[in-house]
Design a protein around this motif. Structure first.
Motif, short mmCIF file in Angstrom:
data_model
loop_
_atom_site.label_atom_id
_atom_site.label_comp_id
_atom_site.label_asym_id
_atom_site.label_seq_id
_atom_site.Cartn_x
_atom_site.Cartn_y
_atom_site.Cartn_z
N ALA A 61 0.75 -1.10 0.00
CA ALA A 61 -0.09 -0.02 -0.06
C ALA A 61 0.95 1.26 -0.16
O ALA A 61 0.47 2.43 -0.64
N GLU A 62 1.88 0.87 0.88
CA GLU A 62 3.02 2.38 0.69
C GLU A 62 3.49 2.66 -0.62
O GLU A 62 3.65 3.91 -0.77
N LYS A 63 3.68 1.74 -1.49
CA LYS A 63 4.16 1.87 -2.76
C LYS A 63 3.14 2.44 -3.79
O LYS A 63 3.69 3.06 -4.90
N GLU A 110 -4.78 4.62 -7.08
CA GLU A 110 -4.59 3.16 -7.14
C GLU A 110 -5.32 2.37 -6.18
O GLU A 110 -6.09 1.23 -6.43
N VAL A 111 -5.30 2.87 -4.86
CA VAL A 111 -5.99 2.24 -3.70
C VAL A 111 -6.94 3.14 -3.11
O VAL A 111 -6.64 4.08 -2.31
N PRO A 112 -8.20 2.72 -3.18
CA PRO A 112 -8.93 3.73 -2.29
C PRO A 112 -9.07 3.58 -0.80
O PRO A 112 -8.70 2.46 -0.61
N ASN A 113 -9.03 4.48 -0.07
CA ASN A 113 -8.95 4.59 1.26
C ASN A 113 -7.60 3.93 1.62
O ASN A 113 -7.17 3.48 2.54
N ARG A 114 -6.65 4.61 0.75
CA ARG A 114 -4.91 3.81 1.14
C ARG A 114 -4.68 4.39 2.41
O ARG A 114 -3.99 3.51 3.27
#
Length: 439
Positions: free
Chosen positions: A133-135, A140-144
């Motif tokens: 997730a950090e990358k 790209e990621v909802p609610n990252r």
């Protein structure tokens, strides 16, 4: 399974778990069931929410495995069956325990205990998903930002429970680590989770649902850090004040649960299945007929089944704390935080905290009149409140280790001699395959 080499195995196991189970903790991460994918497909940022849901579910498995196993080690429960991978934990067979590190592959009739493998798998999955997730980007990621917070808060508990229960630890095939070294990692994970949760909760760009989840994670991590610092105070007394400062911040009524479901047998409350679904565990004698001022204590409710358990020897006393396979198990709570605060500060402020917890029970429990005792008497009072309030949550075992309280000795009703084991040694699967341990 070789722990220093099973990153790929864990990743594949994580994929199977994610594709087989719904999100564990909240509807933010609900996912549709997918088909099988090759391992390299996990690099797709779109899969991060699935990986996060699976990682949190594995941690919940580890939490319930810890609570059940710790319950046997501490005498909360007696083995009511003859299965080797169950009753060895009551009489603390060192050789057998080293061969049974636990599993998350369970059914309603599974008897195996052990928390090392479930918590190590959860630790790896949470850390691995955090890195993925950090990358990635927010697009790209909802609610990252929320997912990163969840991974940190839950990872803190993986490290914390391993530190509390194991005699020594290792991470990803590394060298031996002391309890304090592992607790330091847990403290860092909780601190990071608290910072991230505060930022998410204060953001103007997130929904009320996300804010609510972030606030819950903040409180979860605050309880976790308070507990970690209480553990650390054995070697560093200055941590006691820090534990109290954390614990008093937790709002009344807060609880973060390990949640269970009947959609999959592996997701059911294992303690319920061991004690109610099957007569595999019976409540130990020190938890029977507990009263407060002559009235039954509602914190430890036990039913005499008027029969023996499945082994035909152990009288069956059933716990009533978990009434269904979907009953929640607290990971972190206001009640625990108040008792941490009480232990840390003592005096009238500590006694007031104990009485707040007593009053919050249903029915309410009569307060303890002051003045508050001091020294060993105060310690014993708080430990007794913890023993009852946190029954069947794995905490009694941790308290016994923290204060070197005596474990059961002699010979049990089945003719088995209790060993001198207290903390859990690294399993054979680790020591025989990790080059830092194998000779």
């Amino acid at each position: 399974m070789r722990l220093q080499f099973h990153r790929g195995r864990i990743t594949r196991a994580l994929l199977v778990l994610v594709l087989a189970a719904p999100a564990a903790c909240n509807n933010l991460l609900d996912v549709e069931t997918l088909g099988r994918l090759p391992a390299e497909a996990l690099d797709d940022p779109a899969l991060v929410p699935y990986l996060a849901a699976g990682a949190m579910q594995t941690l919940q498995c580890g939490v319930t495995a810890f609570a059940a196993t710790a319950g046997m080690l501490s005498g909360e429960y007696l083995s009511g069956n003859g299965f080797v991978n169950n009753h060895i934990w009551e009489w603390r067979s060192i050789t057998d325990i080293k061969q049974n590190p636990g599993t998350c592959t369970v059914t309603r009739t599974t008897t195996s205990m052990g928390f090392y493998t479930p918590l190590q798998q959860a630790r790896f999955q949470l850390e691995d998903t955090f890195g993925r997730a950090e990358k990635a980007t927010d697009a790209e990621v909802p609610n990252r930002a929320l997912i990163l917070t969840q991974m940190r808060a839950y990872a803190g508990y993986a490290y914390l429970l391993l530190a509390e229960g194991m005699c020594q630890m290792t991470v990803d095939g590394g060298p031996a680590m002391t309890q304090d070294q592992v607790l330091a990692i847990a403290e860092e994970r909780f601190s990071d989770a608290m910072t991230r949760a505060t930022a998410v909760a204060n953001s103007a760009d997130v929904t009320p649902v996300v804010k609510t989840e972030a606030t819950s994670l903040l409180n979860m991590a605050t309880v976790g850090r308070a507990r970690t610092r209480l553990d650390q105070s054995k070697l560093d007394p200055s941590k006691l004040a820090l534990a109290a400062a954390d614990a008093i911040l937790v709002p009344a009524g807060f609880v973060r649960n390990a949640e269970f479901s009947t959609t999959n047998q592996a997701r059911e409350n294992r303690i319920y299945n061991l004690t109610v679904q099957n007569a595999y565990l019976s409540v130990g004698p020190d938890y029977l007929n507990l009263t407060v001022n002559g009235v039954a204590d509602p914190r430890v409710r036990v039913q005499d089944m008027n029969r023996n358990a499945d082994d035909g020897i152990t009288h069956m006393y059933r716990q009533l704390k978990f009434s269904a396979p979907t009953s929640n198990l607290a990971i972190a709570s206001w009640a625990e935080a108040q008792l941490i605060y009480a232990e840390a500060v003592g005096g009238q402020a500590g006694l007031d905290a104990v009485n707040r917890v007593r009053a919050a029970n249903s029915p309410a429990i009569a307060p303890i009149a002051g003045p508050a005792p001091t020294g060993t008497a105060w310690r014993d009072l708080v430990l007794e409140e913890r023993r009852r309030q946190l029954f069947s949550e794995g905490q009694r075992y941790v308290d016994m280790l923290r204060y070197s309280l005596p474990f059961q000795s002699g010979v049990n009703r089945k003719g088995q001699t209790y060993s001198n084991l207290t903390c859990v040694p690294l399993p054979d699967v680790e020591t025989r395959n990790n080059p830092n341990f194998s000779s």
